[in-house]
Write a protein that holds these residues in place. Structure first.
Motif, PDB file in Angstrom:
ATOM      1  N   VAL A 289       0.834  -1.202   0.000  1.00  0.00           N
ATOM      2  CA  VAL A 289       0.000   0.000   0.000  1.00  0.00           C
ATOM      3  C   VAL A 289       0.869   1.253   0.000  1.00  0.00           C
ATOM      4  N   ARG A 290       1.949   1.230   0.764  1.00  0.00           N
ATOM      5  CA  ARG A 290       2.851   2.383   0.778  1.00  0.00           C
ATOM      6  C   ARG A 290       3.473   2.589  -0.600  1.00  0.00           C
ATOM      7  N   ALA A 291       3.911   1.502  -1.223  1.00  0.00           N
ATOM      8  CA  ALA A 291       4.500   1.605  -2.565  1.00  0.00           C
ATOM      9  C   ALA A 291       3.474   2.100  -3.578  1.00  0.00           C
ATOM     10  N   PHE A 292       2.226   1.651  -3.434  1.00  0.00           N
ATOM     11  CA  PHE A 292       1.145   2.081  -4.318  1.00  0.00           C
ATOM     12  C   PHE A 292       0.907   3.581  -4.175  1.00  0.00           C
ATOM     13  N   SER A 293       0.841   4.079  -2.938  1.00  0.00           N
ATOM     14  CA  SER A 293       0.628   5.512  -2.705  1.00  0.00           C
ATOM     15  C   SER A 293       1.738   6.337  -3.333  1.00  0.00           C
ATOM     16  N   LEU A 363      -8.072  -3.358   4.128  1.00  0.00           N
ATOM     17  CA  LEU A 363      -9.232  -2.584   4.569  1.00  0.00           C
ATOM     18  C   LEU A 363      -8.969  -1.888   5.898  1.00  0.00           C
ATOM     19  N   GLY A 364      -8.083  -2.427   6.709  1.00  0.00           N
ATOM     20  CA  GLY A 364      -7.649  -1.742   7.924  1.00  0.00           C
ATOM     21  C   GLY A 364      -6.490  -0.802   7.655  1.00  0.00           C
ATOM     22  N   ILE A 365      -5.612  -1.180   6.741  1.00  0.00           N
ATOM     23  CA  ILE A 365      -4.446  -0.355   6.421  1.00  0.00           C
ATOM     24  C   ILE A 365      -4.879   1.008   5.881  1.00  0.00           C
ATOM     25  N   ILE A 366      -5.958   1.032   5.087  1.00  0.00           N
ATOM     26  CA  ILE A 366      -6.373   2.298   4.478  1.00  0.00           C
ATOM     27  C   ILE A 366      -7.130   3.194   5.451  1.00  0.00           C
ATOM     28  N   HIS A 367      -7.476   2.695   6.646  1.00  0.00           N
ATOM     29  CA  HIS A 367      -8.118   3.556   7.638  1.00  0.00           C
ATOM     30  C   HIS A 367      -7.236   3.735   8.877  1.00  0.00           C
ATOM     31  N   GLU A 368      -7.065   2.674   9.675  1.00  0.00           N
ATOM     32  CA  GLU A 368      -6.210   2.797  10.854  1.00  0.00           C
ATOM     33  C   GLU A 368      -4.769   3.100  10.447  1.00  0.00           C
ATOM     34  N   GLY A 369      -4.318   2.477   9.371  1.00  0.00           N
ATOM     35  CA  GLY A 369      -2.985   2.787   8.873  1.00  0.00           C
ATOM     36  C   GLY A 369      -2.856   4.234   8.433  1.00  0.00           C
ATOM     37  N   ALA A 370      -3.931   4.790   7.865  1.00  0.00           N
ATOM     38  CA  ALA A 370      -3.930   6.209   7.493  1.00  0.00           C
ATOM     39  C   ALA A 370      -3.876   7.085   8.736  1.00  0.00           C
ATOM     40  N   HIS A 371      -4.574   6.663   9.791  1.00  0.00           N
ATOM     41  CA  HIS A 371      -4.472   7.398  11.061  1.00  0.00           C
ATOM     42  C   HIS A 371      -3.018   7.475  11.506  1.00  0.00           C
ATOM     43  N   TYR A 372      -2.350   6.315  11.498  1.00  0.00           N
ATOM     44  CA  TYR A 372      -0.964   6.312  11.964  1.00  0.00           C
ATOM     45  C   TYR A 372      -0.105   7.268  11.127  1.00  0.00           C
ATOM     46  N   LYS A 373      -0.202   7.170   9.810  1.00  0.00           N
ATOM     47  CA  LYS A 373       0.623   8.022   8.950  1.00  0.00           C
ATOM     48  C   LYS A 373       0.312   9.498   9.195  1.00  0.00           C
ATOM     49  N   GLN A 374      -0.975   9.825   9.246  1.00  0.00           N
ATOM     50  CA  GLN A 374      -1.355  11.223   9.425  1.00  0.00           C
ATOM     51  C   GLN A 374      -0.874  11.759  10.767  1.00  0.00           C
ATOM     52  N   LEU A 375      -1.056  10.980  11.830  1.00  0.00           N
ATOM     53  CA  LEU A 375      -0.615  11.436  13.138  1.00  0.00           C
ATOM     54  C   LEU A 375       0.902  11.533  13.214  1.00  0.00           C
ATOM     55  N   ALA A 376       1.606  10.522  12.699  1.00  0.00           N
ATOM     56  CA  ALA A 376       3.063  10.537  12.755  1.00  0.00           C
ATOM     57  C   ALA A 376       3.624  11.722  11.974  1.00  0.00           C
ATOM     58  N   LEU A 377       3.058  12.015  10.804  1.00  0.00           N
ATOM     59  CA  LEU A 377       3.517  13.167  10.028  1.00  0.00           C
ATOM     60  C   LEU A 377       3.185  14.475  10.744  1.00  0.00           C
ATOM     61  N   LEU A 405     -10.404   7.138  -1.687  1.00  0.00           N
ATOM     62  CA  LEU A 405      -9.272   7.497  -2.546  1.00  0.00           C
ATOM     63  C   LEU A 405      -8.573   6.243  -3.064  1.00  0.00           C
ATOM     64  N   MET A 406      -8.291   5.319  -2.163  1.00  0.00           N
ATOM     65  CA  MET A 406      -7.586   4.099  -2.557  1.00  0.00           C
ATOM     66  C   MET A 406      -8.450   3.212  -3.454  1.00  0.00           C
ATOM     67  N   LEU A 407      -9.743   3.191  -3.186  1.00  0.00           N
ATOM     68  CA  LEU A 407     -10.645   2.438  -4.055  1.00  0.00           C
ATOM     69  C   LEU A 407     -10.627   3.003  -5.468  1.00  0.00           C
ATOM     70  N   LEU A 408     -10.768   4.324  -5.602  1.00  0.00           N
ATOM     71  CA  LEU A 408     -10.799   4.968  -6.910  1.00  0.00           C
ATOM     72  C   LEU A 408      -9.455   4.849  -7.631  1.00  0.00           C
ATOM     73  N   ALA A 409      -8.375   4.831  -6.860  1.00  0.00           N
ATOM     74  CA  ALA A 409      -7.044   4.750  -7.465  1.00  0.00           C
ATOM     75  C   ALA A 409      -6.713   3.354  -7.975  1.00  0.00           C
ATOM     76  N   GLY A 410      -7.515   2.344  -7.584  1.00  0.00           N
ATOM     77  CA  GLY A 410      -7.323   1.001  -8.106  1.00  0.00           C
ATOM     78  C   GLY A 410      -6.676   0.015  -7.169  1.00  0.00           C
ATOM     79  N   LEU A 411      -6.544   0.361  -5.897  1.00  0.00           N
ATOM     80  CA  LEU A 411      -5.892  -0.556  -4.964  1.00  0.00           C
ATOM     81  C   LEU A 411      -6.615  -1.892  -4.876  1.00  0.00           C
TER      82      LEU A 411
END
Length: 548
Positions: A289-293, A363-377, A405-411
């Motif tokens: 997912v990180r590589a895809f983003s 399905l968890g990476i794109i939500h809870e994982g997004a929380h982690y990235k957003q908070l860490a940044l 976003l990830m759904l529309l991008a084709g993940l």
């Protein structure tokens, strides 16, 4: 950055680490001393009000250059922080009304300091002993508050949460064998019977006393609008939020049905065979997912950003998992630490979100994982005011936006049924706005809200009643996912039009994620130079309306 604003923010942060109530949500967790215990006595509330008045006086006395937009944004963030304190103390009053909230103040610190992956930090073992020893006395304090002002529906929910707590607390202690020192384990074993009995007895008392408590009541439209303008910094009217949610709900229903029909002959994805298999697959997919983003130009992935992983729920957390979100998203002092989300063993009857993750961890990476990235940044933001400010509409909105976003991008092009799940997530969270806002404003009675959930989710009556009782106690939280997502979409759309050929989705996302705790009205001011929402919010500043 204004030095006086930073000095005030530093003082508020130090005060909040002691005085702010414990939250069951994962986003607003504060860094605490391991021996910290929340105080919810009436005397402590008076002390908080006095401190709040002092902070307000200091903030009002600061002179901030009107042309310094960044500092003007920070001033509004601190104003929001102080308004939220007053909202919690004097409008919601969960410290004396809400038995679920009080259970969290009593036992939540135990849960919170056990969330990081062992070995535990210095002081945690002593903190566990302090918390366990405090439970009987703090149960008595909670009972005194509820005898004066308790709410019936919330007492019944808390009573259900505390069933068999004597055995469950002992089990949590026993789960620490081999994790804490033998000496600490023996101390905890000696304290566990009294602590568990106090919690068990508290639950029994709540079940029997609930009928004599007050009914749940809404905060009312005027006060809810005050919350939107002065805490969440949202310019829309409540009815606009509901209409937008219903429109998105209808779109999500159609998208889910069409996707299901399109892939009707594709077998459903299997649940992971073991938790070990799920953990291994999640680690692989998190990297993908990180590589895809990065490759799709959606969001930069700096090498300093750590990983978001899952792990099996530890034996010491499992008996008390009702106390909050079972993850550790780290904090600004642990930017070099991986984040973790704890998962139960895969099985056919897993709850909704756990089942989705067991079939497709993305399905968890794109939500809870997004929380982690957003908070860490955000925690690496050089402005301490922005590092520390938390707003669920912004935080949950970013994560919910990231799902689509990830759904529309084709993940999920390789996973048709995961596409269905993303649409279903949207459907559920849209309906939550309708119930949350309608309960807060009084447009729905509690029974009407329960019926709405039962018919449209669908959801069983007992679960619907529990959710709706919680919405009455914390208005504005359940709506945050969808409202934040819609505001983010509005920002993106307007930026595309304003920038034209110069628009970069990556640049906008990087800026929002790094300043991801800001309400979107303030993002619009900084990014687009559009202060229309800010002007509407500013015009509504003032004291909280009296209860009607």
């Amino acid at each position: 950055m204004s030095t006086p604003l930073i000095d005030l923010s530093n003082d508020i942060e130090r005060w909040a680490q002691v005085a702010a109530f414990r939250s069951s949500d994962d986003i607003p967790r504060l860094r605490r001393d391991p021996e910290w215990l929340p105080d919810f006595t009436p005397a402590s509330i008076d002390e908080r009000r006095e401190a709040l008045a002092g902070f307000r006086e200091r903030l009002a006395g600061l002179e901030i250059d009107e042309t310094d937009v960044a500092s003007q944004v920070d001033r509004r963030l601190l104003t929001s922080v102080l308004n939220r304190v007053e909202w919690d103390l004097d409008v919601l009053r969960n410290w004396e009304r809400d038995a679920v909230f009080l259970v969290g103040q009593i036992l939540g610190p135990w849960f919170d300091i056990l969330l990081p992956v062992p070995p535990f930090a210095d002081g945690v073992e002593r903190g566990l002993v302090v918390i366990a020893a405090s439970i009987p006395e703090r149960v008595d304090a909670a009972r005194a508050n509820l005898e004066r002002a308790g709410v019936a529906d919330l007492a019944r929910v808390a009573a259900l949460e505390l069933e068999n707590m004597r055995e469950r607390f002992v089990a949590s202690v026993e789960g620490l064998a081999g994790v804490v020192s033998d000496g600490t384990l023996e101390e905890l074993r000696a304290l566990a019977p009294a602590a568990g009995a106090a919690l068990d007895d508290f639950g029994l008392w709540l079940a029997s006393a609930a009928d004599g408590f007050a009914p749940s009541v809404p905060v009312g439209r005027e006060r809810f609008v005050w919350f939107l303008r002065n805490v969440a910094l949202i310019a829309e009217e409540p009815e606009e939020l509901v209409r937008a949610a219903l429109q998105d709900y209808r779109r999500a229903v159609l998208a889910e049905v069409v996707t299901k029909n399109r892939f009707r002959d594709v077998p459903t994805d299997p649940i992971a065979s073991t938790i070990e298999a799920q953990v291994e697959r999640q680690a692989q997919q998190e990297a993908e997912v990180r590589a895809f983003s990065e490759s799709e130009g959606l969001l930069s992935q700096p090498v300093t950003l750590r990983r978001y992983h899952v792990a099996a729920t530890p034996a010491y957390l499992d008996p008390v998992r009702f106390l909050g979100v079972t993850d550790d998203l780290t904090d600004e002092d642990r930017l070099g630490t991986d984040s973790v989300s704890y998962m139960p063993d895969p099985r056919p009857d897993l709850p909704y979100f756990y089942a989705a993750n067991a079939r497709d961890p993305r399905l968890g990476i794109i939500h809870e994982g997004a929380h982690y990235k957003q908070l860490a940044l955000s925690w690496a933001n050089p402005d301490p005011v922005r590092r520390r400010y938390v707003d669920s509409v912004a935080n949950e909105g970013i994560a919910f936006y990231n799902e689509e976003l990830m759904l529309l991008a084709g993940l999920f092009d390789d996973a048709p049924h995961s596409q269905e799940v993303v649409h279903n997530f949207n459907r559920l969270r849209s309906l939550r706005v309708v119930v949350d806002v309608s309960l807060a404003t009084g447009a729905f009675s509690l029974e009407e809200a329960v019926d709405f959930f039962v018919r449209l989710v669908p959801m069983d009556v007992e679960t619907a009643r529990e959710e709706c009782a919680m919405y009455l106690a914390t208005p504005g939280l359940a709506m945050s996912y969808h409202v934040g997502k819609q505001q983010f979409l509005r920002l993106v759309t307007d930026a595309v039009v304003a920038r034209g050929a110069d628009f970069s989705l990556r640049e906008l996302h990087d800026r929002v994620w790094t300043n991801g705790n800001l309400p979107f009205s303030l993002h619009r001011w900084e990014i687009l130079g559009d202060r229309a929402d800010v002007d509407l919010v500013d015009a509504a500043s003032g004291p909280i309306p009296a209860a009607r």
